[in-house]
Design a protein around this motif. Structure first.
Motif, PDB file in Angstrom:
ATOM      1  N   GLU A  76      -2.492  -3.849   3.509  1.00  0.00           N
ATOM      2  CA  GLU A  76      -1.621  -4.888   4.065  1.00  0.00           C
ATOM      3  C   GLU A  76      -0.198  -4.611   3.611  1.00  0.00           C
ATOM      4  OE1 GLU A  76      -0.672  -7.590   6.435  1.00  0.00           O
ATOM      5  OE2 GLU A  76      -2.792  -7.852   6.036  1.00  0.00           O
ATOM      6  N   LEU A  77       0.717  -4.553   4.561  1.00  0.00           N
ATOM      7  CA  LEU A  77       2.114  -4.255   4.234  1.00  0.00           C
ATOM      8  C   LEU A  77       2.580  -5.158   3.097  1.00  0.00           C
ATOM      9  CD1 LEU A  77       4.782  -2.793   4.892  1.00  0.00           C
ATOM     10  CD2 LEU A  77       5.276  -4.635   6.489  1.00  0.00           C
ATOM     11  N   CYS A  78       2.976  -4.541   1.976  1.00  0.00           N
ATOM     12  CA  CYS A  78       3.296  -5.367   0.816  1.00  0.00           C
ATOM     13  C   CYS A  78       4.637  -5.021   0.214  1.00  0.00           C
ATOM     14  CB  CYS A  78       2.181  -5.272  -0.226  1.00  0.00           C
ATOM     15  SG  CYS A  78       1.842  -3.599  -0.770  1.00  0.00           S
ATOM     16  N   GLY A  79       5.446  -4.220   0.929  1.00  0.00           N
ATOM     17  CA  GLY A  79       6.761  -3.882   0.401  1.00  0.00           C
ATOM     18  C   GLY A  79       7.006  -2.391   0.508  1.00  0.00           C
ATOM     19  N   PRO A  80       8.124  -1.935  -0.041  1.00  0.00           N
ATOM     20  CA  PRO A  80       8.520  -0.533   0.142  1.00  0.00           C
ATOM     21  C   PRO A  80       7.458   0.478  -0.305  1.00  0.00           C
ATOM     22  CG  PRO A  80      10.210  -1.757  -1.066  1.00  0.00           C
ATOM     23  CD  PRO A  80       9.120  -2.709  -0.771  1.00  0.00           C
ATOM     24  N   PRO A  83       3.864 -14.092   2.034  1.00  0.00           N
ATOM     25  CA  PRO A  83       5.118 -14.268   1.293  1.00  0.00           C
ATOM     26  C   PRO A  83       6.048 -13.058   1.341  1.00  0.00           C
ATOM     27  CG  PRO A  83       3.228 -14.081  -0.188  1.00  0.00           C
ATOM     28  CD  PRO A  83       2.703 -13.943   1.163  1.00  0.00           C
ATOM     29  N   LEU A  84       5.629 -11.952   1.930  1.00  0.00           N
ATOM     30  CA  LEU A  84       6.514 -10.788   1.931  1.00  0.00           C
ATOM     31  C   LEU A  84       7.844 -11.112   2.593  1.00  0.00           C
ATOM     32  CD1 LEU A  84       6.785  -7.839   1.122  1.00  0.00           C
ATOM     33  CD2 LEU A  84       5.929  -7.205   3.369  1.00  0.00           C
ATOM     34  N   ASN A  93      10.392   0.898   6.333  1.00  0.00           N
ATOM     35  CA  ASN A  93       9.852  -0.402   6.743  1.00  0.00           C
ATOM     36  C   ASN A  93      10.806  -1.151   7.664  1.00  0.00           C
ATOM     37  OD1 ASN A  93       7.663   0.200   5.229  1.00  0.00           O
ATOM     38  ND2 ASN A  93       7.998  -1.342   3.645  1.00  0.00           N
ATOM     39  N   ARG A 145       1.661   1.279   8.712  1.00  0.00           N
ATOM     40  CA  ARG A 145       2.893   0.855   8.063  1.00  0.00           C
ATOM     41  C   ARG A 145       3.126   1.538   6.726  1.00  0.00           C
ATOM     42  NH1 ARG A 145       2.236  -5.608   9.109  1.00  0.00           N
ATOM     43  NH2 ARG A 145       3.055  -5.632  11.212  1.00  0.00           N
ATOM     44  N   GLN A 199      -5.086 -17.885  -3.061  1.00  0.00           N
ATOM     45  CA  GLN A 199      -6.410 -18.118  -2.499  1.00  0.00           C
ATOM     46  C   GLN A 199      -7.344 -16.966  -2.857  1.00  0.00           C
ATOM     47  OE1 GLN A 199      -5.565 -18.489   1.642  1.00  0.00           O
ATOM     48  NE2 GLN A 199      -4.302 -20.293   1.347  1.00  0.00           N
ATOM     49  N   THR A 243     -10.030 -10.176   8.203  1.00  0.00           N
ATOM     50  CA  THR A 243     -10.065  -9.835   6.777  1.00  0.00           C
ATOM     51  C   THR A 243      -9.243 -10.813   5.945  1.00  0.00           C
ATOM     52  OG1 THR A 243      -8.137  -8.393   6.894  1.00  0.00           O
ATOM     53  CG2 THR A 243     -10.274  -7.372   7.294  1.00  0.00           C
ATOM     54  N   ASP A 272      -8.606  -8.855   2.474  1.00  0.00           N
ATOM     55  CA  ASP A 272      -7.253  -9.171   2.035  1.00  0.00           C
ATOM     56  C   ASP A 272      -7.284  -9.852   0.680  1.00  0.00           C
ATOM     57  OD1 ASP A 272      -6.473  -8.176   4.408  1.00  0.00           O
ATOM     58  OD2 ASP A 272      -5.506  -9.991   5.163  1.00  0.00           O
ATOM     59  N   ASP A 284       1.550 -11.659  -6.140  1.00  0.00           N
ATOM     60  CA  ASP A 284       2.796 -11.851  -5.399  1.00  0.00           C
ATOM     61  C   ASP A 284       2.549 -12.002  -3.890  1.00  0.00           C
ATOM     62  OD1 ASP A 284       2.261  -9.049  -4.945  1.00  0.00           O
ATOM     63  OD2 ASP A 284       3.331  -8.646  -6.820  1.00  0.00           O
ATOM     64  N   VAL A 285       2.484 -10.883  -3.172  1.00  0.00           N
ATOM     65  CA  VAL A 285       2.342 -10.967  -1.716  1.00  0.00           C
ATOM     66  C   VAL A 285       0.901 -10.638  -1.322  1.00  0.00           C
ATOM     67  CG1 VAL A 285       4.744 -10.342  -1.371  1.00  0.00           C
ATOM     68  CG2 VAL A 285       3.014  -8.566  -1.366  1.00  0.00           C
ATOM     69  N   ILE A 286       0.646 -10.592  -0.016  1.00  0.00           N
ATOM     70  CA  ILE A 286      -0.707 -10.265   0.429  1.00  0.00           C
ATOM     71  C   ILE A 286      -0.939  -8.761   0.279  1.00  0.00           C
ATOM     72  CG2 ILE A 286      -2.352 -10.420   2.322  1.00  0.00           C
ATOM     73  CD1 ILE A 286      -0.593 -12.545   3.570  1.00  0.00           C
ATOM     74  N   ARG A 313      11.870   4.593   1.442  1.00  0.00           N
ATOM     75  CA  ARG A 313      10.716   3.797   1.838  1.00  0.00           C
ATOM     76  C   ARG A 313      11.096   2.452   2.438  1.00  0.00           C
ATOM     77  NH1 ARG A 313       9.585   6.621  -2.622  1.00  0.00           N
ATOM     78  NH2 ARG A 313       7.592   7.701  -2.721  1.00  0.00           N
ATOM     79  N   ASP A 314      12.115   1.800   1.869  1.00  0.00           N
ATOM     80  CA  ASP A 314      12.433   0.484   2.430  1.00  0.00           C
ATOM     81  C   ASP A 314      13.106   0.637   3.798  1.00  0.00           C
ATOM     82  OD1 ASP A 314      14.431   1.647   0.995  1.00  0.00           O
ATOM     83  OD2 ASP A 314      15.354  -0.223   0.351  1.00  0.00           O
ATOM     84  N   HIS A 322       4.297   0.207  -0.365  1.00  0.00           N
ATOM     85  CA  HIS A 322       2.971  -0.099   0.171  1.00  0.00           C
ATOM     86  C   HIS A 322       2.135   1.172   0.356  1.00  0.00           C
ATOM     87  CE1 HIS A 322      -0.161  -1.257   2.881  1.00  0.00           C
ATOM     88  NE2 HIS A 322       0.427  -0.747   3.930  1.00  0.00           N
ATOM     89  N   PRO A 340       3.197 -19.550  -1.420  1.00  0.00           N
ATOM     90  CA  PRO A 340       2.105 -19.931  -2.316  1.00  0.00           C
ATOM     91  C   PRO A 340       2.615 -20.404  -3.676  1.00  0.00           C
ATOM     92  CG  PRO A 340       2.192 -17.556  -2.025  1.00  0.00           C
ATOM     93  CD  PRO A 340       3.157 -18.134  -1.050  1.00  0.00           C
ATOM     94  N   ASP A 377      -5.704  -3.121  10.207  1.00  0.00           N
ATOM     95  CA  ASP A 377      -4.507  -2.649   9.513  1.00  0.00           C
ATOM     96  C   ASP A 377      -4.510  -1.148   9.241  1.00  0.00           C
ATOM     97  OD1 ASP A 377      -2.385  -4.415   9.189  1.00  0.00           O
ATOM     98  OD2 ASP A 377      -3.460  -5.588   7.711  1.00  0.00           O
ATOM     99  N   ILE A 401      -5.183 -12.470  -1.294  1.00  0.00           N
ATOM    100  CA  ILE A 401      -4.213 -13.447  -0.819  1.00  0.00           C
ATOM    101  C   ILE A 401      -3.690 -14.276  -1.982  1.00  0.00           C
ATOM    102  CG2 ILE A 401      -3.906 -15.394   0.766  1.00  0.00           C
ATOM    103  CD1 ILE A 401      -6.366 -14.227   2.287  1.00  0.00           C
ATOM    104  N   PRO A 402      -2.371 -14.356  -2.124  1.00  0.00           N
ATOM    105  CA  PRO A 402      -1.839 -15.155  -3.229  1.00  0.00           C
ATOM    106  C   PRO A 402      -2.200 -16.625  -3.061  1.00  0.00           C
ATOM    107  CG  PRO A 402      -0.081 -14.485  -1.725  1.00  0.00           C
ATOM    108  CD  PRO A 402      -1.307 -13.750  -1.314  1.00  0.00           C
TER     109      PRO A 402
END
Ligand code: HEM
Ligand SMILES: [Cu+2]
Ligand SMILES: [Cu+2]
Lengths: 539, 267
Positions: B232-236, A149-150, A73, A454, B212, A309, B207, B192-194, A69-70, B238, A238, A384, B209-210
């Motif tokens: 929203e793409l948030c890591g492996p 933050p990703l 990406n 994605r 907010q 969004t 979304d 953590d992430v969006i 998976r990574d 997702h 954040p 998205d 949002i961290p």
């Protein structure tokens, strides 16, 4: 003028290698640099295309089984970044701009030939750096948008190299943009009025303004992002009180105009190609010029439609909806003008013409989904998702890539003095057109019905449609074969084209093919009517 | 001349006819399961029909030109030296402007009906302190809102899961259960992430949002189980970040709620 002295360096013929080697050496000749951009871009396109195939193979089954998976990406991020920053932008701007603009303004070279060479030579190393980052360990995997933050929490070495590479590529395009503006404004041969310039000049003027105004914002944003990653500052993080939405504003302030940086030059190129092959003047020259400038102005004020969004306030959503939808007006004008250019012509159905007409059809489709996406309530559901993926590939592939191919067929005789094989060209068009639509049209449905973008794995109900899409991608991959054969065979033993095989009126055709080092043996011709087809004076 | 106009009118009516037919008969969207969905689909239908008219019209114009005006073998020379036509150009600037304006106003109206223009920042019932800034989302209000009390849920998203906190029951669930025809108010925060909260059958997305918090309100109208998808793409993982929303009759919901509350309390 210093500009002229500078350009005489390129006259130093004795130092330049002869023949094809000329294109693989350091040169200040705008034509050589243009071809260097094109060849370099195409090599990256092959890499980006291979990555796209890998993505599509992964997506033939709902599980993540072809690659981890990574890695998926990473491949996705690399694909998007390569296609945008190393293929489309350098080719429609750098390649064709360098080759054509000096001809169109009646100059012997670009305004700053050395800067021009620097702009090009930034690309191969930063491109290689980007590709190399994949092998280093932990390639960037936050998508081509690199949202924090990703992007702050993923493997840092890869993300930093990604940022460096994009910064250098951005620098390259700023240098290019400055050069185009200077060349078009300052280097026009005496007697040539602005309103007599071929449309591609106007398109490049508009594009370069966008480049110069918006790319520095991207650069600044990425520099702040790299501070967050390396120095643990808190601009966008954040955890340290940073604001992630601000990044999105800054990023899209560049990246929305970037779409126009990718399509406006294509609009210019198609405006050169259609009149020649339909033997008619470009319809509505003046409105075409104004619509380009309208797109430039509107293009700068619509970025937040990527953030409907993200928690933007209602008034902002309203403003950006209306502004975005209104871009359809100048864009629509251009399409009506092109169809009117075809209307009543004597159209040669050849590869260049077919790719241009394919472009019109694909882009109208992508434009319509674009106007739909501009409507906040519509966008909220499909943002998205694969609907968006389909929309932007209709624009960047169905639009710009089609025009790149069209332009290659159109200008190949100029560059080489040889004709390309039309049968192979039409075959290339047919497979590309079918493959493209098969690949991307079904993705609209995927997005509407719940497939986010994605993702390496998805709901099994979408498998069949994904397989159709992958089949289309396979056809697209196959379609490069006749093209590459055609290029190779035509360079080797294509028929001699003569200087002006299309009987075109724009200045680049009024010299030998291939053109001499300083473009014209004598004085540059003054072309007052670049589109004067059907008029008595034209012959 | 009369003949020519006749064909033109025929073609135009055919394009309109086909587009309307497709627009009304081809459904590209999943089931409608919230009060947002039919409103959304109304907009979709209009955009779809207008889009089809333009697309089919332009395609016909291009393909027709390629056939009709192609150069025959015995033809030489150029086409007509037509450089422009001011009135035509004015017409095709003004008509699209009007269409775009109407679409914009109409979608504004749709958005308003979906609750998008509601001011969200003041006194939300589940906000702990009124100084906390809440970022906008959609705030849908149902007709029978007065009759029903809102259900408040706190959503927290993290790599790679959604957690739903029911403050009244003091328990946390991995599945979102909601009673049908009740307005649900969610306050969403990311650890953590969006991430993003998307239910395709509800036609809503927001979304997460961290730093907010965002708000999303909706009213489900159809009993069933629907996917909640992170968009929203948030890591492996997702692609694997999914949860379910279970819309059930009020009594079923009460049962579920009480069962959970009890187990939590007895612990
Ligand atoms: C050669 C044919 C192409 C195919 C088969 C293809 C396929 C794909 C696929 C499957 C994705 C993943 C979509 C997702 O999950 O978000 C993707 C993403 C993307 N593609 Fe392509 N693509 C092609 C050409 C291009 C071109 C020419 C561009 C030029 C700009 C481009 C730009 C992008 C971008 C920007 C993304 C998003 C990457 C990201 O999300 O970070 N693609 N493409
Ligand atoms: Cu997520
Ligand atoms: Cu996600």
């Amino acid at each position: 003028m210093t500009i002229l002295i500078d350009s005489q360096d390129s006259n130093n013929k004795s130092l330049q290698p002869k023949g094809w080697l000329r294109y693989f050496s350091f040169s200040l000749d705008h034509k050589v640099i243009g071809i260097q951009y094109l060849v370099c871009g195409f090599l990256f396109y092959l890499i980006g295309g291979t990555l796209a195939s890998a993505i599509r193979i992964e997506l033939t089954s709902p599980m993540s089984d072809f690659m981890p998976r990574d890695i998926y990406n990473q491949v996705l991020t690399l694909h998007g970044t390569i296609m945008i920053f190393l293929w489309i932008v350098p080719v429609v701007n750098g390649a064709f701009g360098n080759y054509l603009i000096p001809f169109y303004v009646g100059a012997r070279d670009m305004a700053f030939p050395r800067l021009n060479a620097v702009a090009f030579w930034l690309i191969p190393p930063s491109g290689l750096m980007l590709v190399a980052s994949y092998f280093v360990e932990g390639a960037a995997q936050a998508g081509w948008t690199a949202y924090p933050p990703l992007s702050i929490t993923t493997p840092q070495s890869g993300q930093i190299i990604w940022i460096m590479s994009v910064l250098l590529l951005g620098g390259s395009s700023i240098f290019g943009g400055i050069n185009f503006i200077a060349t078009i404004i300052k280097l026009r041969r005496p007697g040539l009025k602005l309103m007599q310039l071929p449309m591609y000049c106007w398109a490049m003027l508009g594009t370069s303004l966008l480049v110069v105004l918006s790319t520095p914002v991207l650069a600044g944003t990425l520099i702040l992002l790299s501070f967050d990653i390396v120095a643990h500052t808190g601009f966008f993080n954040p955890v340290l009180g940073g604001n992630v939405v601000v990044y999105q504003h800054l990023f899209w302030f560049y990246s929305h105009p970037a779409v126009y940086i990718m399509v406006l030059p294509a609009f210019g190129l198609v405006s050169e190609i259609l009149p020649v092959h339909s033997r008619k003047p470009l319809f509505g020259y003046t409105t075409m010029v104004f619509s380009i400038m309208g797109i430039v102005v509107l293009g700068l004020v619509v970025w937040a439609h990527h953030m409907f969004t993200s928690g933007t306030p209602p008034w902002m959503r309203l403003f950006f909806t209306i502004a975005t939808a209104f871009i359809a007006v100048p864009t629509g004008i251009k399409f009506f003008n092109w169809v009117a250019t075809l209307w009543g012509g004597k159209i040669s159905i050849n590869s260049a013409m077919l790719f241009s007409c394919g472009f019109i059809i694909n882009f109208v489709f992508g434009g319509i989904t674009g106007v739909a996406l501009a409507q906040v309530p519509f966008d909220i559901h499909v943002h998205d998702t694969y609907f968006v993926v389909a929309h932007f590939h209709y624009i960047v592939y169905g639009g710009t890539v089609f025009i790149i191919f069209s332009s290659i067929y159109h200008w190949f005789p100029k560059v080489t003095g040889k004709l390309m094989n039309e049968k192979l060209g039409i075959l290339h068009f047919a497979i590309t057109f079918i493959g493209f639509n098969l690949c991307f049209a079904p993705q609209h449905w995927l997005g509407l019905n719940g497939m986010p973008r994605r993702v390496a794995e998805y709901d099994p109900q979408f498998q069949f449609v994904n397989q159709i899409s992958s089949l289309g991608a396979l056809l697209m991959a196959i379609s490069t074969i006749p093209f590459l054969i055609n290029i190779y065979a035509s360079i080797k033993n294509g028929k001699d084209s003569g200087d002006n095989p299309w009987d075109a009126l724009t200045p680049e055709w009024l010299t030998t093919s291939p053109p001499p080092v300083e473009n014209w043996e004598g004085e540059a011709p003054l072309v007052e009517e670049p589109y004067g087809y059907g008029k008595p004076i034209s012959k | 001349m009369l003949n020519k106009n006749f064909y033109l009118i025929l073609i135009i009516s055919a394009v309109f006819g086909i587009s309307f037919w497709i627009g009304f008969n081809v459904n590209l969207l999943p089931v409608e399961a919230s009060i947002n969905a039919p409103i959304y689909d109304e907009l979709f239908k209009i955009l779809f029909i207008i889009g089809l008219i333009i697309f089919i019209g332009m395609t016909i114009a291009v393909v027709y030109s390629l056939f009709k005006f192609r150069k025959r073998k015995d033809q030489f020379g150029d086409g007509i030296a037509l450089e422009g036509n001011l009135s035509l150009e004015i017409v095709w600037t003004i008509i699209p402007s009007i269409i775009v304006l109407i679409i914009g106003l109409y979608s504004y109206n749709i958005y308003d009906r979906m609750g998008g223009m509601k001011e969200l920042n003041h006194s939300h019932e589940m906000m702990k302190s009124n100084t906390e800034k809440i970022w906008a989302g959609i705030s849908q209000t149902s007709n029978n809102e007065v009759a029903n009390k809102n259900l408040s849920v706190e959503v927290s998203a993290m790599q790679f899961a959604f957690l739903f906190n029911y403050p009244k029951g003091e328990f946390i669930s991995g599945e979102l259960h909601v009673p049908v025809d009740h307005k649900v108010s969610m306050k969403m925060e990311s650890k953590d992430v969006i991430h993003a909260f998307w239910v395709p059958e509800f036609r809503i997305k927001q979304d997460i949002i961290p730093g907010q918090p965002t708000i999303l309100n909706f009213t489900p109208t159809k009993v069933g189980k629907y996917p909640i998808i992170c968009a929203e793409l948030c890591g492996p993982y997702h692609g694997g970040m999914r949860a379910s929303i279970i819309v059930e009759e009020e009594s079923d919901y009460k049962d579920w709620f009480n069962k959970n509350t009890k187990t939590e309390v007895s612990l």
